[in-house]
Design a protein around this motif. Structure first.
Motif, PDB file in Angstrom:
ATOM      1  N   ILE A 165      26.526  28.652  25.559  1.00 40.69           N
ATOM      2  CA  ILE A 165      26.205  28.095  26.869  1.00 40.69           C
ATOM      3  C   ILE A 165      25.367  26.824  26.727  1.00 40.69           C
ATOM      4  O   ILE A 165      25.556  25.852  27.463  1.00 40.69           O
TER       5      ILE A 165
ATOM      6  N   LEU B  18      36.915  24.301  33.154  1.00 42.08           N
ATOM      7  CA  LEU B  18      36.242  24.867  34.324  1.00 42.08           C
ATOM      8  C   LEU B  18      37.211  25.627  35.221  1.00 42.08           C
ATOM      9  O   LEU B  18      36.830  26.637  35.823  1.00 42.08           O
TER      10      LEU B  18
ATOM     11  N   LEU C 252      27.091  25.526  33.394  1.00 40.59           N
ATOM     12  CA  LEU C 252      28.198  26.481  33.368  1.00 40.59           C
ATOM     13  C   LEU C 252      28.051  27.573  34.419  1.00 40.59           C
ATOM     14  O   LEU C 252      29.033  28.000  35.028  1.00 40.59           O
TER      15      LEU C 252
ATOM     16  N   ILE D 219      27.823  24.053  25.874  1.00 39.33           N
ATOM     17  CA  ILE D 219      28.672  23.688  27.014  1.00 39.33           C
ATOM     18  C   ILE D 219      27.860  22.969  28.082  1.00 39.33           C
ATOM     19  O   ILE D 219      28.314  21.972  28.664  1.00 39.33           O
ATOM     20  N   ASN D 220      26.644  23.435  28.323  1.00 41.38           N
ATOM     21  CA  ASN D 220      25.797  22.760  29.316  1.00 41.38           C
ATOM     22  C   ASN D 220      25.473  21.327  28.898  1.00 41.38           C
ATOM     23  O   ASN D 220      25.404  20.419  29.737  1.00 41.38           O
TER      24      ASN D 220
END
Length: 242
Positions: free
Chosen positions: A95, A78, A110, A98-99
């Motif tokens: 995404i 991050l 994200l 990652i979320n």
């Protein structure tokens, strides 16, 4: 503008069914130049990869078992992407994974941490409708050397994506890392003697109809790649010189 080209490798295709991230990588670009600042982390997914996924990335369960878990690297990830525009090929896939990982460690999503997300797959489909637009296909079409891409790897893929992005958006044919900086360039710049150009009668070369049409097409392609944000489309046309 600060951009991060981001890619992940995963144990499978379905984050919602428990597949996990096993590798994440990013390369940083500022004002269309690579800075040399990269992120590359292998992650212990705490599960085995599907056979099809393993054939693609080659990262075995044994190799990953000694790597840190996502919760141990989330702060580093991050911090690296904070405030940047992310550039991702097929962004919803990466995404989504990652979320899912951020949800497990209660760190939001994200888009809470970045300025925006740009999907190069969407850009490529707009520019090359009806054609294959995988990263490999774009490398071939745009003459980006991908000969080192034996297996899918997040770091090599992000580097290739940066090259592809520059060629998709035109204006620059290759990526450069500025090793010297502005101050060094200023110190080594040689003095140049001023020349009085008023002594010369400079010829004016006007574009042919064919050249003007090619230029107009290039501007249209650039405007499409920029999502219709090009300023010249809203400016008044210049008045012809008498």
């Amino acid at each position: 503008m600060r951009q991060i080209f981001l890619d992940t490798e995963t144990t499978g295709l379905e984050a919602e069914r428990g597949d996990r991230i096993i590798e994440v990588a990013g390369v940083e670009m500022v004002n269309r130049q690579l800075t040399g600042r990269n992120l590359h982390i292998y992650i212990n997914p705490e599960r085995a990869s599907h056979e099809d996924a393993l054939r693609i990335h080659g990262l075995t369960e044994e190799f990953l078992s000694t790597k840190p878990k996502f919760a141990e690297i989330v702060d580093e990830l991050l911090e690296f992407v904070a405030g940047a525009e992310l550039v991702i090929h097929n962004a919803p896939f990466d995404i989504g994974f990652i979320n899912a990982e951020l949800k497990r460690v209660k760190r939001g999503v994200l888009t809470d941490h970045v300025a925006s997300v740009r999907d190069t797959l969407v850009m490529a489909r707009d520019m090359f409708p009806g054609k294959a637009n995988s990263l490999d296909a774009l490398c071939r079409r745009l003459e980006v050397d991908n000969s080192k891409r034996q297996l899918h790897g997040a770091l090599i893929d992000t580097t290739l994506l940066a090259e592809v992005y520059i060629r998709l958006t035109r204006g620059q044919d290759a990526l450069l890392v500025d090793d010297h900086g502005d101050s060094a360039a200023g110190e080594t710049q040689a003095a140049v003697e001023a020349v009085d150009l008023s002594r010369f009668e400079l010829p004016v070369l006007r574009a042919s109809e064919l050249e003007a049409a090619a230029h107009a097409k290039l501007l249209t392609d650039l405007d499409k790649a920029a999502g219709g944000a090009c300023k010249w489309r809203v400016l008044e046309p210049a008045q012809p010189v008498a």
